[in-house]
Design a protein around this motif. Structure first.
Motif, short mmCIF file in Angstrom:
data_model
loop_
_atom_site.label_atom_id
_atom_site.label_comp_id
_atom_site.label_asym_id
_atom_site.label_seq_id
_atom_site.Cartn_x
_atom_site.Cartn_y
_atom_site.Cartn_z
N PHE A 246 0.82 -1.21 0.00
CA PHE A 246 0.00 0.00 0.00
C PHE A 246 0.86 1.27 0.00
CE2 PHE A 246 -3.56 -2.83 0.89
CZ PHE A 246 -4.54 -2.26 0.09
N LEU A 249 1.78 1.62 -3.57
CA LEU A 249 0.62 2.08 -4.33
C LEU A 249 0.47 3.59 -4.20
CD1 LEU A 249 -2.37 -0.38 -3.79
CD2 LEU A 249 -1.59 0.56 -5.96
N VAL A 266 -10.09 4.97 -8.92
CA VAL A 266 -10.04 3.64 -8.29
C VAL A 266 -9.98 3.71 -6.76
CG1 VAL A 266 -8.91 2.63 -10.31
CG2 VAL A 266 -7.50 3.39 -8.39
N PRO A 268 -12.06 4.36 -4.31
CA PRO A 268 -13.03 3.60 -3.50
C PRO A 268 -12.75 2.09 -3.54
CG PRO A 268 -14.13 5.16 -4.96
CD PRO A 268 -12.70 5.12 -5.38
N ALA A 269 -12.33 1.61 -4.70
CA ALA A 269 -12.02 0.19 -4.82
C ALA A 269 -10.84 -0.18 -3.93
CB ALA A 269 -11.71 -0.16 -6.28
N LEU A 270 -9.81 0.67 -3.94
CA LEU A 270 -8.64 0.41 -3.09
C LEU A 270 -9.02 0.43 -1.62
CD1 LEU A 270 -5.82 2.45 -4.88
CD2 LEU A 270 -6.29 0.00 -5.00
N ARG A 272 -11.88 -0.32 -0.38
CA ARG A 272 -12.59 -1.57 -0.06
C ARG A 272 -11.61 -2.72 0.18
NH1 ARG A 272 -16.30 0.22 -3.88
NH2 ARG A 272 -15.35 -0.99 -5.56
N ILE A 273 -10.57 -2.79 -0.68
CA ILE A 273 -9.59 -3.87 -0.53
C ILE A 273 -8.85 -3.74 0.79
CG2 ILE A 273 -7.44 -4.82 -1.44
CD1 ILE A 273 -8.39 -4.02 -4.21
#
Lengths: 332, 332
Positions: A246, A249, A266, A268-270, A272-273
C-alpha cells in the motif's frame, strides 16, 4: 443474561472507544450486561447519552492502568487495582463470564494464565488471530504468539480449540483444519509439526493436512494450527508486505497526472480492498483455553472495532466455547 | 576465467530459457565460460545464433532429467546421468566452480549436500532468498527452508554467511544483520532464537538485534537469519498475501466502468509495483555453505530470470564467497 467485564482503560483510544463500543454492544444485544472497569470519574461522563442501556451497565472503579511499557507478568501480579486485573477478578469470581481488553497483549495473556487459569485438559492456552482471506472470509490462525517452544500435542490441541471456535462463533459447520508446514507432503516439517500431524490424523476433525503459509490468506482452511513462533512470523510477514504494497501504491499513484486521475477513479475500490484485508476490521483476538471468554481487541481499536471485539466475546458465550473446549479435550 | 556449470534441462521453460539465459550471460561477461549440461541433440540446435560466444560455451551431454515428482535424495543418488547430477560432478571435479539450476529445489539442496559437501566449519548449508523491499532494495532471508529443526549456533552461522553474501555479491558495505523473532525485546523468542541471539552479540557483525517479520519487506535489515521453518513460513505468507491482494485488485478494478477507466490509467503503475515486489525478478536463491557457488533459479524462470541467476553465480565467484565463508567461519 451474559455478563462481560470490559477493561475500559486499555487501548490507544480508551476510554472513549471502549465506552462507546460497549454501549453499542448493549444496544445490539438485549440479554447482555457489561461491567465497565476503570476510573469512575473518567467513565461516568461518557455515559450521558447511554440512558437507554444504563440499567445493564455498571461501572466498577479501578484506579490503576497497565501500560505497554511495563512487564506484563509483573503488572498482572502487582497492580491489583489496575482495570485489567480487576476485570480478570470479576471473571474469576463469577461476576462476569467474559473479558474484553484493548490493552497490552502480554498483560492480557498473563492475566488469562495467572488470574483465570487453564481449562482442565488444556496444555497451553493460545491466541487465535482471525486473518481476512481474499474471498471475503477468514482463517483462524493459532497459536499466533502465546507459546513459542511447543510440543506437537499442544499444536494438536490448538487445532481442536480453533475448530470449536470456528464452529461455535463463526458458524462454520465442519471447519477445515490445516497444519502450518513448509510443504504439503506428509514427511515435511520440524519435530513438533510432524508430531502434531500424526496426532491430528487420529482426531475426528476435518483435518486437511499440511498447508503452506500462502494458504492462510487464500482461505484454503478455516483453522490453521502452528506453534506461536511460526504463527507470529506468518502474521507479521503478512502485515509487513501489505503495508509495503500500500505504501508503494500511494507512491506510484501520485507519480504523475495520469496516475493521479486514475487513482481518483479507483480510490473507493482500493479502500474496499484495504478494509477487507485489514485484520482489525474482523475483530479482536480470542485467547482460547482459559477459564473464561477472553478477547484481546487491537490496541488502536476505534469504538466500532471495540464493539466487534465485545460481539466476539458475546458470541463465545452464546456458543458456550469454554465448556465445549473442556468437554472435547477431555474426550481424547 | 570463471566457469559455471548450467543444468540446461531443469525448469518449466528449459532448455530454451536456460540456453538463452546462458548465452546472454556469456555476452555480458567476457571472462565467463559455461558448461551447458543436458541432452546434446536438444541443446545444440538452440545455439545457432550464439556464434559470438560459442568458443566459451561447451555442451556436456547428460541423458537423464530429474522431475519435481521424484524423491530428490534418491534422484541425486541414483540418476548419475541426470543433467543436474552431471553438473554437480563438474563442480566437484573442479571443471567448474559454480552451478545454476532451475530444477527441483529439493534436488539442488540434496546435490549441494551430498555431491559437493559442506565448507569446512559450516554446520548446515542454507537457502538464502532475496526478498524485495518497499524501498526498491532487497533483504536476504536465510535459512528459507533447507533446515527445519535448528540449533541456535546454526542460525548464527546463517547470519554470518548471509552477511558475506550481502557484502561480496550485493555490495552492501556493512550489512545490517537481524534475527527473526516475534518481538524486538531481547528476552523474546523460542529456544534456538535466544541461543542464536546470544551468539550473534559476540560476533563482529553489524547485528541490529531481533526483528519482526514485518521488517523483511520494509527493508529494516539487509540480512535476516532464522531457522528454515520460520523462514519458509515468512516467505510463503508474503507470497500468499501478495497474490491475494493482486487477485482482489483485479476483481475490484473490473467491477464497473468507472474503475475500469481508472484501472486503464493506473495499470502501468500497478505493473511496476508487481514487478518490483516479485521475488523472481531479483534472481535465484543461492545455497550458502557448500563447496561451490550454487544458485537455484526459480522453476518458471524465463531466459531473463535465468540470466539473473547465472549473474548471481558469476558475482559469487567474483566475490569469492565460498573462500570468504570458509575463512570467516574458521575465525570463531
Amino acid at each position: 443474561m451474559h455478563i462481560i467485564a470490559v477493561d475500559a482503560m486499555g487501548g490507544d483510544h480508551a476510554p472513549q472507544s471502549t465506552v462507546q463500543g460497549s454501549v453499542e454492544a448493549l444496544r445490539a444485544y438485549g440479554d447482555l450486561r457489561i461491567l465497565l472497569v476503570g476510573q469512575e470519574e473518567k467513565l461516568a461522563p461518557l455515559l450521558q447519552d447511554a440512558g437507554d442501556v444504563r440499567d445493564r451497565l455498571e461501572i466498577v472503579d479501578a484506579r490503576e492502568v497497565i501500560s505497554n511499557n511495563e512487564s506484563p507478568v509483573m503488572a498482572i501480579r502487582q497492580k491489583t487495582d489496575a482495570s485489567l486485573v480487576r476485570a480478570f477478578a470479576l471473571v474469576r469470581e463469577g461476576r462476569a463470564q467474559a473479558l474484553v481488553s484493548a490493552g497490552s497483549t502480554g498483560a492480557v495473556m498473563a492475566g488469562g494464565m495467572f488470574r483465570l487459569g487453564r481449562i482442565e485438559g488444556v496444555e497451553r492456552p493460545a491466541l487465535a488471530t482471525p486473518i481476512p482471506t481474499a474471498g471475503g472470509g477468514q482463517t483462524l490462525l493459532l497459536d499466533s504468539g502465546a507459546n513459542v517452544d511447543c510440543q506437537g500435542a499442544w499444536i494438536a490441541q490448538f487445532a481442536r480449540m480453533g475448530a470449536v471456535y470456528a464452529r461455535q462463533v463463526l458458524g462454520v459447520t465442519n471447519p477445515r483444519v490445516g497444519l502450518l508446514n513448509i510443504g504439503e507432503e506428509e514427511e515435511k516439517g520440524n519435530r513438533q509439526t510432524k508430531e502434531a500431524g500424526a496426532l491430528l490424523k487420529e482426531t475426528g476433525l476435518n483435518f486437511v493436512g499440511n498447508v503452506e503459509a500462502r494458504a492462510i490468506p487464500m482461505g484454503e482452511a478455516d483453522v490453521v494450527a502452528c506453534d506461536g513462533f511460526a504463527g507470529n512470523v506468518a502474521l507479521k510477514a503478512m502485515e509487513g508486505i501489505t503495508k509495503a504494497l500500500f505504501d508503494l501504491l500511494r507512491q506510484e499513484l501520485t507519480a504523475n497526472s495520469r496516475t493521479k486521475l486514475g487513482a481518483a477513479l479507483v480510490k473507493p475500490a482500493l479502500r474496499r480492498i484495504k478494509k477487507r484485508m485489514n485484520a482489525e476490521e474482523i475483530g479482536g483476538v480470542p485467547m482460547l483455553g482459559v477459564l473464561g471468554a477472553v478477547v484481546k481487541a487491537h490496541g488502536n481499536s476505534s469504538a466500532k472495532a471495540f464493539f466487534s471485539a465485545v460481539r466476539q466475546a458475546y458470541r463465545m458465550l452464546e456458543g458456550n466455547v469454554t465448556d465445549i473446549i473442556r468437554s472435547e479435550l477431555q474426550d481424547v
